[in-house]
Design a protein around this motif. Structure first.
Motif, PDB file in Angstrom:
ATOM      1  N   LEU A 141      -9.040  -6.304  -3.002  1.00 38.55           N
ATOM      2  CA  LEU A 141      -8.849  -4.950  -3.476  1.00 38.55           C
ATOM      3  C   LEU A 141      -8.943  -4.765  -4.913  1.00 38.55           C
ATOM      4  O   LEU A 141      -7.620  -4.918  -5.616  1.00 38.55           O
ATOM      5  CB  LEU A 141      -7.611  -4.274  -2.691  1.00 38.55           C
ATOM      6  CG  LEU A 141      -7.645  -4.452  -1.144  1.00 38.55           C
ATOM      7  CD1 LEU A 141      -6.547  -3.770  -0.518  1.00 38.55           C
ATOM      8  CD2 LEU A 141      -8.967  -4.024  -0.543  1.00 38.55           C
ATOM      9  N   HIS A 142      -9.960  -4.343  -5.466  1.00 39.05           N
ATOM     10  CA  HIS A 142      -9.948  -4.386  -6.974  1.00 39.05           C
ATOM     11  C   HIS A 142      -9.388  -3.129  -7.790  1.00 39.05           C
ATOM     12  O   HIS A 142      -9.263  -1.954  -7.135  1.00 39.05           O
ATOM     13  CB  HIS A 142     -11.190  -4.402  -7.372  1.00 39.05           C
ATOM     14  CG  HIS A 142     -12.004  -3.318  -7.986  1.00 39.05           C
ATOM     15  ND1 HIS A 142     -12.123  -2.914  -9.362  1.00 39.05           N
ATOM     16  CD2 HIS A 142     -12.651  -2.360  -7.461  1.00 39.05           C
ATOM     17  CE1 HIS A 142     -12.548  -1.821  -9.486  1.00 39.05           C
ATOM     18  NE2 HIS A 142     -13.217  -1.423  -8.394  1.00 39.05           N
ATOM     19  N   SER A 143      -8.607  -3.277  -8.622  1.00 42.18           N
ATOM     20  CA  SER A 143      -7.742  -2.235  -9.290  1.00 42.18           C
ATOM     21  C   SER A 143      -7.038  -1.716  -8.343  1.00 42.18           C
ATOM     22  O   SER A 143      -7.030  -0.362  -8.482  1.00 42.18           O
ATOM     23  CB  SER A 143      -8.647  -1.207 -10.111  1.00 42.18           C
ATOM     24  OG  SER A 143      -9.200  -2.017 -11.298  1.00 42.18           O
ATOM     25  N   PHE A 144      -6.227  -2.204  -7.461  1.00 38.33           N
ATOM     26  CA  PHE A 144      -5.543  -1.710  -6.327  1.00 38.33           C
ATOM     27  C   PHE A 144      -4.605  -0.588  -6.901  1.00 38.33           C
ATOM     28  O   PHE A 144      -3.555  -0.790  -7.553  1.00 38.33           O
ATOM     29  CB  PHE A 144      -4.653  -2.940  -5.702  1.00 38.33           C
ATOM     30  CG  PHE A 144      -3.776  -2.289  -4.573  1.00 38.33           C
ATOM     31  CD1 PHE A 144      -4.553  -1.990  -3.249  1.00 38.33           C
ATOM     32  CD2 PHE A 144      -2.407  -2.264  -4.624  1.00 38.33           C
ATOM     33  CE1 PHE A 144      -3.716  -1.334  -2.350  1.00 38.33           C
ATOM     34  CE2 PHE A 144      -1.892  -1.751  -3.551  1.00 38.33           C
ATOM     35  CZ  PHE A 144      -2.576  -1.596  -2.345  1.00 38.33           C
ATOM     36  N   SER A 145      -4.864   0.509  -6.137  1.00 38.09           N
ATOM     37  CA  SER A 145      -3.846   1.806  -6.569  1.00 38.09           C
ATOM     38  C   SER A 145      -3.128   2.129  -5.422  1.00 38.09           C
ATOM     39  O   SER A 145      -2.682   3.303  -5.523  1.00 38.09           O
ATOM     40  CB  SER A 145      -4.998   2.793  -7.114  1.00 38.09           C
ATOM     41  OG  SER A 145      -5.844   3.048  -6.075  1.00 38.09           O
ATOM     42  N   GLY A 146      -2.880   1.421  -4.358  1.00 36.93           N
ATOM     43  CA  GLY A 146      -2.096   2.066  -3.304  1.00 36.93           C
ATOM     44  C   GLY A 146      -0.624   1.668  -3.365  1.00 36.93           C
ATOM     45  O   GLY A 146      -0.318   1.185  -4.577  1.00 36.93           O
ATOM     46  N   SER A 147      -0.019   2.159  -2.602  1.00 36.39           N
ATOM     47  CA  SER A 147       1.556   2.055  -2.767  1.00 36.39           C
ATOM     48  C   SER A 147       1.889   0.362  -2.168  1.00 36.39           C
ATOM     49  O   SER A 147       1.135  -0.485  -1.511  1.00 36.39           O
ATOM     50  CB  SER A 147       2.450   2.666  -1.749  1.00 36.39           C
ATOM     51  OG  SER A 147       2.021   2.618  -0.498  1.00 36.39           O
ATOM     52  N   PRO A 148       3.152  -0.162  -2.611  1.00 37.24           N
ATOM     53  CA  PRO A 148       3.687  -1.423  -2.231  1.00 37.24           C
ATOM     54  C   PRO A 148       3.708  -1.368  -0.444  1.00 37.24           C
ATOM     55  O   PRO A 148       3.342  -2.602   0.109  1.00 37.24           O
ATOM     56  CB  PRO A 148       5.049  -1.507  -2.480  1.00 37.24           C
ATOM     57  CG  PRO A 148       5.312  -0.582  -3.892  1.00 37.24           C
ATOM     58  CD  PRO A 148       4.114   0.426  -3.501  1.00 37.24           C
TER      59      PRO A 148
END
Length: 446
Positions: free
Chosen positions: A344-351
């Motif tokens: 998941l590139h440049s992952f911007s989701g939450s923990p």
């Protein structure tokens, strides 16, 4: 790729003052998990002199598939063993290609895999009608005839998948990517065209921005990108993005290669799309209580993949040191309906979203890469960054530039993001870079 509100031809990380090239241990092997230098072909010549050890170069649309293939053919990485050696001047083995169709351009493919989906005939009138019907079906709001006329003739999805299969096989070491889902992106206006707001008497902020749009494209850049054009209201419907994504994920599962995935404002939908493909293939997860009931050495109840053999630690001389994993002995790969590994590139989701992908029952190894160009481009992203990096398992973390131009700037941002994640993780630089390089080897080669 970069945030859709940015000029994708000139993505760059914010300037940092904590980069010290003289004391950075490049010899460990710094690997860029996701970048787009073929968007600026004049920069490709500088790859050989870069200090980064490996670049994973993404294809995204019709105009860059062959460019990625030709660039990789001149500088291929065929063997994981070379990643641990320092990059030297004009090192020939530096590129891992990735072939895919980005969600920003997913409207340019039509799904001809269903018998009920008619394709264009040889008649120009019928072909034009097919084009109009296709774009009105997959874009929202429905575009007018002038906007449709500015778009390319749609390509059969089956043709693209067949071409991609051959490119991956020809490359030897390759990925599928960049693929994914994006709820935020809107198509740009055609060159030389402006929204009605731009000609209205009232001067709205959008109109003023549109009036300053570049009058013509930069001929030094590979065609097909946004390149500073203002955005129209039209976006690709999620059902169309899903069709294109699923076809590429299945191809990766067929070939047994990893996938680089883009996800913007679609984390839940993206997870569900992957989960639908691996449904029925989940790993058995044995509770600790049950494991304790088994005699020591009688059976290994780890949740490792059925395709993996035993793995040990030590250096090549057999010394018991935590340097790098020994080469795994693997069984022949069996095609599956889902890819073996994804990033998941440049992952911007939450923990919390990250934890969904780390469920031991999931038969896909999920990696998470980070970049200053995306993850640290906004105040909100920077405020979440440390928590997400801490939540990322040490053996699933990757770094990337996501830049559209190779050379010194790409090296600089790779150094910056590497320093940042190592500091957050509490890793000494050499130890951290070695960990990240091993993760990259695992992501690419399995």
């Amino acid at each position: 790729m970069c945030n859709p509100n940015d000029d994708q031809s000139a993505s760059a990380a914010p300037e940092q003052n904590d980069v010290h090239p003289d004391d950075f241990p490049w010899h460990i092997g710094v690997c860029d998990a996701h970048c787009h230098p073929t968007d600026t072909m004049s920069s490709i010549a500088s790859i050989g002199s870069m200090r980064a050890r490996a670049l994973t170069i993404m294809a995204t649309r019709s105009q860059d598939q062959d460019l990625v293939a030709s660039s990789a053919a001149k500088n291929p990485i065929r063997d994981r063993s070379v990643l641990g050696s320092p990059a030297k001047q004009d090192t020939p083995d530096k590129i891992v290609p990735a072939f895919g169709w980005h969600p920003w351009f997913s409207h340019q493919l039509y799904d001809d895999t269903e018998a009920s989906t008619p394709g264009p005939s040889s008649s120009p009138e019928t072909a034009e009608q097919h084009k109009t019907e296709h774009y009105r079906a997959v874009l929202s709001p429905q575009p007018d005839d002038a906007f449709i006329a500015s778009l390319p003739d749609p390509i059969p999805l089956s043709t693209f998948i067949a071409d991609t299969r051959q490119r991956v096989l020809d490359a030897g070491t390759a990925l599928v990517g960049e693929v994914g889902l994006d709820k935020a992106f809107r198509l740009p206006w055609p060159w030389g065209k402006r929204d009605a707001a731009g000609t209205a008497a009232e001067h709205t902020a959008e109109a003023d921005a549109d009036a300053n749009a570049p009058p013509s494209r930069d001929e030094t850049l590979t065609p097909g990108g946004r390149e500073g054009r203002t955005l129209s209201p039209h976006h690709v419907k999620m059902a169309q993005q899903m069709r294109v994504l699923r076809a590429q994920l299945r191809l990766a599962g067929e070939l047994g290669v990893a996938v680089s995935i883009h996800g913007v404002q679609a984390h839940g939908v993206l997870f569900d799309a992957l989960a639908a493909l691996w449904k029925g293939h989940e790993r058995e997860v044995v509770s600790r209580k049950k494991q304790k009931m088994v005699a020591t050495g009688a059976e290994d109840f780890s949740s490792s993949s059925e395709d993996e053999g035993e793995e040990g630690w030590g250096d090549d001389g057999g010394n018991d040191v935590p340097s790098r994993p020994k080469v795994k002995e693997k069984k022949a790969y069996k095609p599956k309906p889902f890819p073996p590994r994804v990033c998941l590139h440049s992952f911007s989701g939450s923990p919390q979203m990250m934890q969904q992908y780390l469920n031991p029952a999931i038969p896909v190894e999920t990696f998470f890469s980070f970049s200053t160009a995306i993850n640290l481009s906004t105040a909100g992203g920077e405020s979440r960054f440390a928590d997400v990096v801490r939540a990322c398992p040490d053996d699933r973390l990757l770094v990337e530039s996501d830049l559209h131009c190779a050379g010194q700037e790409m090296d600089r941002v790779l150094e910056d993001i590497s320093r940042r994640v190592c500091a957050i993780k509490g890793w000494p630089l050499e130890e951290g870079l070695a960990r990240i390089r091993r993760n990259y080897e695992e992501f690419i080669f399995g």
